[in-house]
Design a protein around this motif. Sequence first.
Motif, short mmCIF file in Angstrom:
data_model
loop_
_atom_site.label_atom_id
_atom_site.label_comp_id
_atom_site.label_asym_id
_atom_site.label_seq_id
_atom_site.Cartn_x
_atom_site.Cartn_y
_atom_site.Cartn_z
N ALA A 100 0.82 -1.23 0.00
CA ALA A 100 0.00 0.00 0.00
C ALA A 100 0.85 1.27 0.00
N THR A 101 2.08 1.18 0.53
CA THR A 101 2.86 2.40 0.75
C THR A 101 4.12 2.52 -0.10
N ILE A 102 4.65 1.37 -0.56
CA ILE A 102 5.91 1.41 -1.30
C ILE A 102 5.69 0.83 -2.70
N LEU A 103 5.73 1.70 -3.69
CA LEU A 103 5.56 1.19 -5.07
C LEU A 103 6.79 0.37 -5.44
N VAL A 160 4.44 16.71 -16.60
CA VAL A 160 4.01 17.27 -15.30
C VAL A 160 3.24 16.21 -14.50
N GLN A 161 2.37 15.48 -15.18
CA GLN A 161 1.60 14.42 -14.50
C GLN A 161 2.53 13.36 -13.92
N LEU A 162 3.51 12.94 -14.71
CA LEU A 162 4.42 11.88 -14.25
C LEU A 162 5.31 12.38 -13.12
N GLU A 163 5.69 13.64 -13.17
CA GLU A 163 6.47 14.21 -12.06
C GLU A 163 5.63 14.21 -10.78
N ALA A 164 4.36 14.57 -10.93
CA ALA A 164 3.47 14.59 -9.74
C ALA A 164 3.27 13.17 -9.20
N ILE A 165 3.12 12.20 -10.10
CA ILE A 165 2.96 10.80 -9.66
C ILE A 165 4.20 10.33 -8.90
N LEU A 166 5.38 10.65 -9.45
CA LEU A 166 6.63 10.20 -8.81
C LEU A 166 6.85 10.91 -7.47
N ASN A 193 4.39 11.88 -5.56
CA ASN A 193 3.39 11.18 -4.72
C ASN A 193 3.98 9.86 -4.18
N VAL A 194 4.64 9.13 -5.07
CA VAL A 194 5.25 7.84 -4.69
C VAL A 194 6.32 8.05 -3.61
N LYS A 195 7.11 9.10 -3.77
CA LYS A 195 8.19 9.41 -2.81
C LYS A 195 7.59 9.79 -1.44
N ILE A 196 6.58 10.62 -1.48
CA ILE A 196 5.95 11.07 -0.22
C ILE A 196 5.37 9.86 0.52
N ALA A 197 4.73 8.96 -0.24
CA ALA A 197 4.12 7.77 0.38
C ALA A 197 5.19 6.89 1.02
#
Length: 283
Positions: free
Chosen positions: A15-18, A39-45, A47-51
């Motif tokens: 759930a937390t680590i892609l 921009v979308q992919l930067e936001a996704i990545l 998001n992944v880092k924050i999670a």
Amino acid sequence: MNLAQELGKAIGKAATILPPDAVRALEAAREREVGPARVQLEAILENVKIAREGKVPICQDTGTITFFVKLGTKFPHLPDLVRALPEAARVATKDVPLRPNTVHPFTGKNPGDNTGRYVPAVTWEMVDGDGAEVHVLPKGGGSENCCALRMLPPGGGLKGVKEAVVEHVVACGGLPCPPTIIGVGVGGGADLALKLGKMALLRPLGQRHPEPEVAALEAELEELINASGVGPMGLGGKTTVLAVHAEYAHRHPASLPVGIVVQCWAHRRATVRIRADGRMEVV
Ligand code: SF4
């Protein structure tokens, strides 16, 4: 050995680590894209880092928990494992925490712990040996809603399969949170085709099917779908899918079922290996 706790940790990890293969595929996609797609992919990545750093779920939809178990025929802890699977969902729902996502389809009641009738869904595959390998696949509702079954006329052959998959995935547009991973199950019956598509998602991302004909279909589908221009989150771009994985079963001559399983960019998975002596590792 506390199986439920360890399996609960694996659900939490998923759930937390892609997984690294999904992160690498997203990073490669970012390098290919420009403008809103990048921009979308930067936001996704981000998001992944924050999670990962904050140990919080990658997405608010923490999905429906599904397990795929490769069970050694000599595995000595089967009753414990059967009891531990739903208990692990309860543990993870409380500890991570996860959004309680299971609702009774008739009454609307939510047990509040991500369990219920037939859920977590478990697919058992018997293999040689005395160990067990439990794959956790939390599946978000948005991408699950885009899964489809096509019962094709067999005369259409592989050309028909390709057309059906490309047409369907492109028609989904941004709904399943692309870039997606597509699991294509060809053959078997209606139920097996969809199951095979879901099982194909468990393969490491981008690892081709060992049979060249199937691998060629995967590569061609990736190219055709990515040429559609749907792009990340449906905003246009070169990357609509990160990968297409295909699997097959022999079929009835009168049937050509194709299960199209759509998985969002949040391709969350984890695996627990359990040995006969009780040792476990989460990978
Ligand atoms: S489809 Fe995936 S990324 Fe989109 S909201 Fe659902 S779980 Fe999250």
